[in-house]
Write an enzyme that holds these catalytic residues in place. Sequence first.
Site, mmCIF file in Angstrom:
data_model
loop_
_atom_site.group_PDB
_atom_site.id
_atom_site.type_symbol
_atom_site.label_atom_id
_atom_site.label_comp_id
_atom_site.label_asym_id
_atom_site.label_seq_id
_atom_site.Cartn_x
_atom_site.Cartn_y
_atom_site.Cartn_z
ATOM 1 N N TYR A 62 38.468 -55.695 43.790
ATOM 2 C CA TYR A 62 39.673 -56.123 44.503
ATOM 3 C C TYR A 62 39.734 -57.652 44.509
ATOM 4 C CZ TYR A 62 40.052 -51.348 46.434
ATOM 5 O OH TYR A 62 40.161 -49.986 46.598
ATOM 6 N N SER A 63 40.679 -58.182 43.758
ATOM 7 C CA SER A 63 40.866 -59.632 43.635
ATOM 8 C C SER A 63 39.575 -60.336 43.239
ATOM 9 C CB SER A 63 41.419 -60.213 44.944
ATOM 10 O OG SER A 63 42.691 -59.672 45.218
#
Length: 350
Positions: A62-63
């Site tokens: 995630y990111s």
Amino acid sequence: MEYRNLGASGLRVPVLSFGAGTFGGSGPLFGAWGTTDAQEARRMVDICLGAGVTLFDTADVYSAGASEEVLGQAISGKRDAVLISTKTALPMGEGPGDWGTSRARLIRATEDALRRLGTDYIDLLQLHAFDASTPVEEVLSTLDGLVAAGKVRYVGVSNFSGWQLMKSLGLSERYGYPRYVAHQVYYSLAGRDYEWELMPLAADQRVGALVWSPLAWGRLTGKIRRGVALPEGSRLHQTAEYGPPVDDEKLFDIVDALDEIAAETGRTVPQIAINWLIGRPTVSSVIIGARNEEQLRQNLGAVGWSLTPEQIGRLDAVSRVMPPYPYFPYYRQEGFARLNPPAVPATKME
């Protein structure tokens, strides 16, 4: 807040958990989810804890790790009050050691996650996807070492097929490795494939479902209806290609039913969709996300009340689809159903 055991473990989790995919968002996918910074994340964590939501889910991908970093900052000083779930396996780079669940990758990924989260242990480490290039025995023995070292307390998986999960559980039993107690899965009124094989497996083997995307990638928010254009600010404009496919006409029928029940109950469409999931067999927790405080508080309103059996039946009927072979005979033919009762009672199908 109601709490349930996670699968066959003694770990008690709330029926609603918080998905931190919106934290530190960047890139075409995660940037569209949300860009919550550390200050706002702390506020959301406090709201969750005030409502009894103690489980926070994230992933290294995630990111590119930013979600874990922001979550770590948000729970600083509150570590004993929260449960952290994170995931690894998906590519974090282009190098040969930047993806998968080999021994080397799992150890390094766990150490990296601990550093980003600012903690010395992870409550639940999940494999984000099955790695066909690494022997299952190698994966399980590595997880065994991480648990023994105190760096991981429980293990689970995400997005596994039935045979992948069952093979892993069988080898855990054979060699005494830690068993997967959780399976993070896609499940919603607009996507019920989980019920065909994974739900009966979970019921038989006592693996708790952690549900991701309970609102079908934003399609069950109440903003998408028949004859209405997609809202300009909808993340579906940027992220539809990443999410599970949904038949439009089926979706509109489901939303029509949700609208009717919303009018009867005074609840919102998302609250009803989430509440329906909480009552499904094998579900331990439904992961809710939020780009802002208003969305979070609305989603938290999905607990503390119940749909009537008649309302549940209407939602079941409008959302049910024909299972693929070899599962459909159990719904269509009485003899098959007697031998293998489905995990979810069948409703009449047209």
